[in-house]
Design a protein around this motif. Structure first.
Motif, short mmCIF file in Angstrom:
data_model
loop_
_atom_site.label_atom_id
_atom_site.label_comp_id
_atom_site.label_asym_id
_atom_site.label_seq_id
_atom_site.Cartn_x
_atom_site.Cartn_y
_atom_site.Cartn_z
N PHE A 199 -35.49 65.83 -54.62
CA PHE A 199 -34.95 67.06 -54.28
C PHE A 199 -33.38 67.13 -53.92
N THR A 200 -33.02 65.91 -53.38
CA THR A 200 -31.48 65.61 -53.46
C THR A 200 -30.95 65.63 -54.61
N ARG A 201 -31.36 65.26 -55.69
CA ARG A 201 -30.95 65.17 -57.21
C ARG A 201 -30.86 66.46 -57.63
N SER A 202 -32.20 67.36 -57.81
CA SER A 202 -32.13 68.62 -58.07
C SER A 202 -31.19 69.49 -57.38
N SER A 203 -31.04 69.54 -56.05
CA SER A 203 -30.17 70.34 -55.31
C SER A 203 -28.61 69.97 -55.96
N MET A 204 -28.28 68.93 -55.85
CA MET A 204 -27.04 68.42 -56.40
C MET A 204 -26.79 68.89 -57.82
N LEU A 205 -27.66 68.56 -58.65
CA LEU A 205 -27.41 69.46 -60.04
C LEU A 205 -27.11 70.75 -59.95
N ASP A 206 -27.77 71.57 -59.18
CA ASP A 206 -27.38 73.14 -59.04
C ASP A 206 -25.99 73.23 -58.60
N VAL A 207 -25.76 72.52 -57.53
CA VAL A 207 -24.44 72.75 -56.79
C VAL A 207 -23.24 72.39 -57.60
N LEU A 208 -23.51 71.20 -58.27
CA LEU A 208 -22.25 70.59 -59.18
C LEU A 208 -21.99 71.49 -60.29
N THR A 209 -22.67 72.23 -60.77
CA THR A 209 -22.16 73.27 -61.70
C THR A 209 -21.61 74.55 -61.51
N GLU A 210 -21.42 74.56 -59.94
CA GLU A 210 -21.20 76.00 -59.47
C GLU A 210 -19.39 76.12 -59.71
N ASP A 211 -19.04 77.37 -59.55
CA ASP A 211 -17.49 77.55 -59.87
C ASP A 211 -16.55 76.93 -58.91
N TYR A 212 -17.03 76.78 -57.62
CA TYR A 212 -16.15 76.37 -56.55
C TYR A 212 -16.19 74.66 -56.95
N VAL A 213 -16.79 74.24 -57.01
CA VAL A 213 -16.94 72.76 -57.34
C VAL A 213 -16.01 72.43 -58.68
N ARG A 214 -15.99 73.08 -59.44
CA ARG A 214 -15.13 72.98 -60.63
C ARG A 214 -13.62 73.38 -60.32
N THR A 215 -13.45 74.44 -59.53
CA THR A 215 -12.23 74.64 -58.80
C THR A 215 -11.84 73.74 -58.14
N ALA A 216 -12.62 73.03 -57.00
CA ALA A 216 -12.30 72.00 -56.43
C ALA A 216 -11.75 70.66 -57.20
N ARG A 217 -12.22 70.35 -58.21
CA ARG A 217 -12.07 69.25 -59.26
C ARG A 217 -10.57 69.69 -59.74
N ALA A 218 -10.49 71.12 -60.16
CA ALA A 218 -9.05 71.46 -60.96
C ALA A 218 -7.99 71.28 -60.10
N LYS A 219 -8.19 71.34 -58.75
CA LYS A 219 -7.12 71.28 -57.89
C LYS A 219 -6.82 69.68 -57.61
N GLY A 220 -7.49 68.88 -58.05
CA GLY A 220 -7.22 67.61 -57.64
C GLY A 220 -7.50 66.96 -56.94
N LEU A 221 -8.75 67.54 -56.18
CA LEU A 221 -9.25 66.78 -54.76
C LEU A 221 -9.93 65.40 -55.44
#
Length: 313
Positions: A199-221
Protein backbone atom coordinates in the motif's frame (compact mmCIF):
# COMPACT_ATOMS: atom_id res chain seq x y z
CA UNK A 1 -16.89 17.94 13.17
CA UNK A 2 -19.25 17.43 16.12
CA UNK A 3 -22.21 16.66 13.84
CA UNK A 4 -20.09 14.17 11.91
CA UNK A 5 -19.02 12.40 15.12
CA UNK A 6 -22.63 12.18 16.30
CA UNK A 7 -23.71 10.66 12.97
CA UNK A 8 -20.88 8.15 13.11
CA UNK A 9 -21.75 7.18 16.68
CA UNK A 10 -25.38 6.60 15.67
CA UNK A 11 -24.26 4.46 12.74
CA UNK A 12 -21.98 2.54 15.10
CA UNK A 13 -24.98 1.84 17.32
CA UNK A 14 -26.91 0.42 14.37
CA UNK A 15 -23.94 -1.72 13.34
CA UNK A 16 -23.51 -3.09 16.86
CA UNK A 17 -27.22 -3.99 17.01
CA UNK A 18 -26.81 -6.01 13.81
CA UNK A 19 -23.64 -7.58 15.18
CA UNK A 20 -25.48 -8.62 18.35
CA UNK A 21 -28.12 -10.43 16.29
CA UNK A 22 -25.51 -12.19 14.17
CA UNK A 23 -23.41 -13.16 17.21
CA UNK A 24 -26.43 -14.61 19.01
CA UNK A 25 -27.41 -16.70 15.97
CA UNK A 26 -23.88 -17.90 15.20
CA UNK A 27 -23.25 -18.98 18.79
CA UNK A 28 -26.30 -21.22 18.68
CA UNK A 29 -25.71 -22.59 15.19
CA UNK A 30 -22.50 -24.24 16.43
CA UNK A 31 -23.34 -27.91 17.10
CA UNK A 32 -23.08 -29.20 20.65
CA UNK A 33 -24.93 -28.80 23.92
CA UNK A 34 -22.98 -26.79 26.53
CA UNK A 35 -24.81 -28.52 29.36
CA UNK A 36 -23.82 -31.96 28.04
CA UNK A 37 -20.23 -30.78 27.55
CA UNK A 38 -20.03 -29.45 31.10
CA UNK A 39 -21.42 -32.62 32.72
CA UNK A 40 -19.44 -35.05 30.59
CA UNK A 41 -20.37 -38.33 28.96
CA UNK A 42 -21.47 -39.94 32.22
CA UNK A 43 -24.31 -37.46 32.83
CA UNK A 44 -27.89 -38.63 32.60
CA UNK A 45 -30.46 -36.89 30.40
CA UNK A 46 -32.18 -35.64 33.57
CA UNK A 47 -28.99 -33.99 34.78
CA UNK A 48 -28.47 -32.33 31.38
CA UNK A 49 -32.08 -31.08 31.32
CA UNK A 50 -31.74 -29.66 34.83
CA UNK A 51 -28.56 -27.80 33.94
CA UNK A 52 -30.10 -26.45 30.73
CA UNK A 53 -32.99 -25.10 32.78
CA UNK A 54 -30.62 -23.46 35.28
CA UNK A 55 -28.67 -21.80 32.47
CA UNK A 56 -31.82 -20.70 30.63
CA UNK A 57 -30.97 -22.74 27.54
CA UNK A 58 -34.37 -24.41 27.57
CA UNK A 59 -36.11 -21.09 26.85
CA UNK A 60 -37.32 -20.20 23.34
CA UNK A 61 -34.71 -18.46 21.20
CA UNK A 62 -36.63 -15.19 21.20
CA UNK A 63 -36.72 -15.22 24.99
CA UNK A 64 -33.00 -15.97 25.15
CA UNK A 65 -32.28 -13.14 22.72
CA UNK A 66 -34.43 -10.74 24.74
CA UNK A 67 -32.46 -11.55 27.87
CA UNK A 68 -29.22 -11.23 25.90
CA UNK A 69 -30.21 -7.79 24.55
CA UNK A 70 -31.22 -6.64 28.04
CA UNK A 71 -27.84 -7.69 29.37
CA UNK A 72 -26.05 -5.70 26.66
CA UNK A 73 -28.09 -2.57 27.38
CA UNK A 74 -27.31 -2.80 31.09
CA UNK A 75 -23.62 -3.41 30.40
CA UNK A 76 -23.74 -6.99 31.66
CA UNK A 77 -22.55 -9.65 29.20
CA UNK A 78 -23.54 -12.48 31.50
CA UNK A 79 -21.50 -15.03 33.40
CA UNK A 80 -19.18 -17.62 31.94
CA UNK A 81 -20.62 -21.11 32.17
CA UNK A 82 -17.27 -22.77 32.81
CA UNK A 83 -15.27 -20.04 34.57
CA UNK A 84 -18.09 -19.04 36.95
CA UNK A 85 -17.19 -15.36 36.67
CA UNK A 86 -18.60 -12.38 34.75
CA UNK A 87 -17.71 -12.38 31.06
CA UNK A 88 -16.32 -8.84 31.21
CA UNK A 89 -14.00 -9.84 34.06
CA UNK A 90 -12.82 -12.95 32.21
CA UNK A 91 -12.08 -10.97 29.03
CA UNK A 92 -10.46 -8.11 30.93
CA UNK A 93 -8.00 -10.54 32.54
CA UNK A 94 -6.83 -11.68 29.09
CA UNK A 95 -7.15 -8.43 27.12
CA UNK A 96 -3.90 -6.82 28.29
CA UNK A 97 -1.80 -9.49 26.59
CA UNK A 98 -3.75 -9.43 23.33
CA UNK A 99 -3.80 -5.63 23.07
CA UNK A 100 -0.08 -5.39 23.83
CA UNK A 101 0.69 -8.14 21.32
CA UNK A 102 -1.42 -6.48 18.60
CA UNK A 103 0.20 -3.09 19.27
CA UNK A 104 3.72 -4.52 19.09
CA UNK A 105 2.86 -6.43 15.91
CA UNK A 106 1.53 -3.25 14.27
CA UNK A 107 4.69 -1.40 15.28
CA UNK A 108 6.74 -4.13 13.62
CA UNK A 109 4.56 -3.96 10.50
CA UNK A 110 4.82 -0.18 10.23
CA UNK A 111 8.56 -0.09 11.04
CA UNK A 112 9.20 -2.56 8.21
CA UNK A 113 6.42 -1.82 5.74
CA UNK A 114 6.50 1.98 5.44
CA UNK A 115 10.28 2.51 4.90
CA UNK A 116 10.54 -0.46 2.55
CA UNK A 117 7.50 0.71 0.59
CA UNK A 118 8.94 4.22 0.25
CA UNK A 119 12.30 2.87 -0.94
CA UNK A 120 10.55 0.61 -3.44
CA UNK A 121 8.54 3.52 -4.86
CA UNK A 122 11.53 5.84 -5.09
CA UNK A 123 13.54 3.13 -6.90
CA UNK A 124 10.69 2.05 -9.13
CA UNK A 125 11.66 -0.44 -11.83
CA UNK A 126 15.09 -1.18 -10.37
CA UNK A 127 16.40 -4.44 -8.90
CA UNK A 128 15.63 -3.07 -5.42
CA UNK A 129 12.01 -2.52 -6.39
CA UNK A 130 11.69 -6.03 -7.82
CA UNK A 131 13.30 -7.53 -4.72
CA UNK A 132 10.87 -5.64 -2.46
CA UNK A 133 7.86 -6.82 -4.48
CA UNK A 134 9.06 -10.43 -4.38
CA UNK A 135 9.82 -10.22 -0.66
CA UNK A 136 6.41 -8.74 0.09
CA UNK A 137 4.64 -11.50 -1.82
CA UNK A 138 6.72 -14.11 0.01
CA UNK A 139 6.05 -12.59 3.44
CA UNK A 140 2.32 -12.32 2.75
CA UNK A 141 2.15 -15.98 1.74
CA UNK A 142 3.89 -17.32 4.87
CA UNK A 143 1.49 -18.42 7.63
CA UNK A 144 2.10 -16.81 11.00
CA UNK A 145 2.24 -20.14 12.83
CA UNK A 146 5.13 -21.31 10.58
CA UNK A 147 6.99 -18.06 11.15
CA UNK A 148 6.38 -18.46 14.88
CA UNK A 149 7.71 -22.01 15.00
CA UNK A 150 10.79 -20.98 12.97
CA UNK A 151 11.48 -18.06 15.28
CA UNK A 152 11.12 -20.32 18.32
CA UNK A 153 13.62 -22.80 16.91
CA UNK A 154 16.31 -20.27 16.04
CA UNK A 155 15.97 -17.44 18.57
CA UNK A 156 14.50 -19.28 21.56
CA UNK A 157 15.88 -22.82 21.38
CA UNK A 158 19.19 -22.45 19.51
CA UNK A 159 20.28 -18.97 20.62
CA UNK A 160 18.28 -18.67 23.84
CA UNK A 161 17.62 -14.96 23.34
CA UNK A 162 13.88 -15.14 24.00
CA UNK A 163 11.52 -17.39 25.99
CA UNK A 164 9.92 -20.29 24.14
CA UNK A 165 6.43 -19.60 25.48
CA UNK A 166 4.47 -17.98 28.28
CA UNK A 167 3.93 -14.43 29.46
CA UNK A 168 6.32 -14.25 32.40
CA UNK A 169 5.79 -14.68 36.11
CA UNK A 170 2.57 -13.36 37.74
CA UNK A 171 4.35 -10.29 39.10
CA UNK A 172 6.46 -9.58 36.03
CA UNK A 173 6.95 -6.01 34.87
CA UNK A 174 6.13 -4.49 31.51
CA UNK A 175 9.63 -4.96 30.08
CA UNK A 176 9.62 -8.67 30.91
CA UNK A 177 6.16 -9.03 29.39
CA UNK A 178 7.32 -7.32 26.22
CA UNK A 179 10.39 -9.56 26.13
CA UNK A 180 8.07 -12.59 26.03
CA UNK A 181 6.05 -10.98 23.22
CA UNK A 182 8.92 -10.10 20.86
CA UNK A 183 8.78 -13.36 18.89
CA UNK A 184 4.94 -13.48 18.74
CA UNK A 185 4.91 -9.85 17.57
CA UNK A 186 7.41 -10.67 14.82
CA UNK A 187 5.36 -13.72 13.78
CA UNK A 188 2.28 -11.52 13.46
CA UNK A 189 3.97 -8.39 12.16
CA UNK A 190 6.05 -9.84 9.32
CA UNK A 191 3.11 -11.10 7.18
CA UNK A 192 1.17 -7.87 7.78
CA UNK A 193 4.18 -5.71 6.94
CA UNK A 194 3.89 -7.03 3.38
CA UNK A 195 0.43 -5.49 3.06
CA UNK A 196 1.61 -2.14 4.40
CA UNK A 197 4.63 -2.27 2.06
CA UNK A 198 2.45 -2.74 -1.01
CA UNK A 199 0.00 0.00 0.00
CA UNK A 200 2.85 2.41 0.80
CA UNK A 201 4.52 1.71 -2.53
CA UNK A 202 1.30 2.18 -4.48
CA UNK A 203 0.36 5.38 -2.67
CA UNK A 204 3.85 6.84 -3.03
CA UNK A 205 3.92 6.07 -6.76
CA UNK A 206 0.70 8.06 -7.20
CA UNK A 207 2.02 11.03 -5.21
CA UNK A 208 5.51 11.19 -6.76
CA UNK A 209 4.00 11.89 -10.19
CA UNK A 210 2.06 14.94 -8.96
CA UNK A 211 2.93 18.45 -10.11
CA UNK A 212 3.80 19.77 -6.64
CA UNK A 213 6.45 17.05 -6.24
CA UNK A 214 8.03 17.95 -9.58
CA UNK A 215 7.90 21.62 -8.59
CA UNK A 216 9.64 20.87 -5.28
CA UNK A 217 12.38 19.02 -7.14
CA UNK A 218 12.71 21.83 -9.66
CA UNK A 219 13.24 24.32 -6.82
CA UNK A 220 16.25 22.32 -5.73
CA UNK A 221 14.92 20.93 -2.47
CA UNK A 222 16.93 18.00 -1.05
CA UNK A 223 15.67 14.60 -2.13
CA UNK A 224 14.83 13.47 1.42
CA UNK A 225 12.64 16.56 1.97
CA UNK A 226 10.81 15.98 -1.30
CA UNK A 227 10.19 12.33 -0.45
CA UNK A 228 9.26 12.73 3.21
CA UNK A 229 7.58 16.15 3.37
CA UNK A 230 5.89 16.36 -0.02
CA UNK A 231 5.62 12.67 -0.88
CA UNK A 232 5.06 10.55 2.21
CA UNK A 233 2.93 13.11 4.04
CA UNK A 234 0.47 13.33 1.15
CA UNK A 235 0.47 9.56 0.74
CA UNK A 236 -0.45 8.93 4.39
CA UNK A 237 -4.23 8.66 3.95
CA UNK A 238 -4.32 5.15 2.42
CA UNK A 239 -1.36 4.09 4.58
CA UNK A 240 -3.16 5.22 7.71
CA UNK A 241 -6.24 3.32 6.62
CA UNK A 242 -4.42 0.02 6.13
CA UNK A 243 -2.53 0.44 9.42
CA UNK A 244 -5.79 0.93 11.30
CA UNK A 245 -7.41 -2.06 9.63
CA UNK A 246 -4.29 -4.11 10.39
CA UNK A 247 -4.55 -3.25 14.09
CA UNK A 248 -8.23 -4.21 14.14
CA UNK A 249 -7.54 -7.50 12.38
CA UNK A 250 -4.64 -8.34 14.69
CA UNK A 251 -6.73 -7.78 17.81
CA UNK A 252 -9.24 -10.38 16.67
CA UNK A 253 -6.87 -12.61 14.74
CA UNK A 254 -4.08 -13.39 17.21
CA UNK A 255 -5.64 -16.73 18.14
CA UNK A 256 -3.20 -18.95 16.23
CA UNK A 257 -0.14 -17.05 17.41
CA UNK A 258 -1.26 -17.15 21.04
CA UNK A 259 -1.76 -20.90 20.72
CA UNK A 260 1.69 -21.47 19.18
CA UNK A 261 3.46 -19.48 21.90
CA UNK A 262 1.24 -20.66 24.77
CA UNK A 263 0.04 -17.15 25.58
CA UNK A 264 -2.97 -16.80 27.92
CA UNK A 265 -4.60 -14.07 25.87
CA UNK A 266 -8.12 -13.29 24.71
CA UNK A 267 -7.66 -15.46 21.62
CA UNK A 268 -6.91 -18.49 23.77
CA UNK A 269 -10.00 -17.70 25.83
CA UNK A 270 -12.18 -17.61 22.71
CA UNK A 271 -10.84 -20.94 21.49
CA UNK A 272 -11.59 -22.55 24.86
CA UNK A 273 -15.05 -21.00 24.90
CA UNK A 274 -15.86 -22.37 21.44
CA UNK A 275 -14.68 -25.86 22.36
CA UNK A 276 -16.72 -25.79 25.57
CA UNK A 277 -19.78 -24.13 23.99
CA UNK A 278 -19.54 -21.31 26.52
CA UNK A 279 -22.16 -19.08 24.89
CA UNK A 280 -21.76 -15.98 27.12
CA UNK A 281 -17.98 -15.80 26.54
CA UNK A 282 -18.34 -16.37 22.79
CA UNK A 283 -20.98 -13.67 22.48
CA UNK A 284 -19.18 -11.19 24.72
CA UNK A 285 -15.81 -11.62 23.01
CA UNK A 286 -17.26 -11.23 19.52
CA UNK A 287 -19.19 -8.13 20.57
CA UNK A 288 -16.12 -6.50 22.10
CA UNK A 289 -13.93 -7.31 19.08
CA UNK A 290 -16.59 -5.93 16.73
CA UNK A 291 -16.90 -2.80 18.85
CA UNK A 292 -13.13 -2.26 18.78
CA UNK A 293 -13.13 -2.74 15.01
CA UNK A 294 -15.83 -0.09 14.53
CA UNK A 295 -14.15 2.27 17.02
CA UNK A 296 -10.76 1.97 15.30
CA UNK A 297 -12.40 2.82 11.98
CA UNK A 298 -13.90 5.95 13.55
CA UNK A 299 -10.54 7.02 15.00
CA UNK A 300 -8.85 6.50 11.63
CA UNK A 301 -11.48 8.65 9.90
CA UNK A 302 -10.93 11.43 12.44
CA UNK A 303 -7.15 11.22 12.00
CA UNK A 304 -7.56 11.96 8.29
CA UNK A 305 -8.16 15.63 9.16
CA UNK A 306 -4.97 15.67 11.24
CA UNK A 307 -2.85 14.17 8.46
CA UNK A 308 -4.41 16.29 5.72
CA UNK A 309 -5.78 19.70 6.89
CA UNK A 310 -7.69 20.04 3.62
CA UNK A 311 -10.15 17.40 4.79
CA UNK A 312 -13.25 18.74 6.50
CA UNK A 313 -16.23 16.76 7.78
Amino acid sequence: MAAYVVRRLLSMLVVMCLVAVVVFIVARVVPGDPAAVMLGTSATPEDVAALRARLGLDQPLLTQFGLFALQIVTGDLGESIFLNKPVLAAIAERSELTLLLATMAVMVSVAVGVPVGVISAVRRGTAVDQAVIAGAMLAASLPSFWIGLTLIRWFAVNLGWFPVSGYGEPGAGLLERMHHLVLPALALGIPNSAIITRFTRSSMLDVLTEDYVRTARAKGLPAHKVILKHGLRNAMIPILTVVGLTLAVLIGGAIVTETVFGLPGAGNLIVSAVLRRDYPVIQGALLIISGLYVLINLVIDLLYAVVDPRIRY
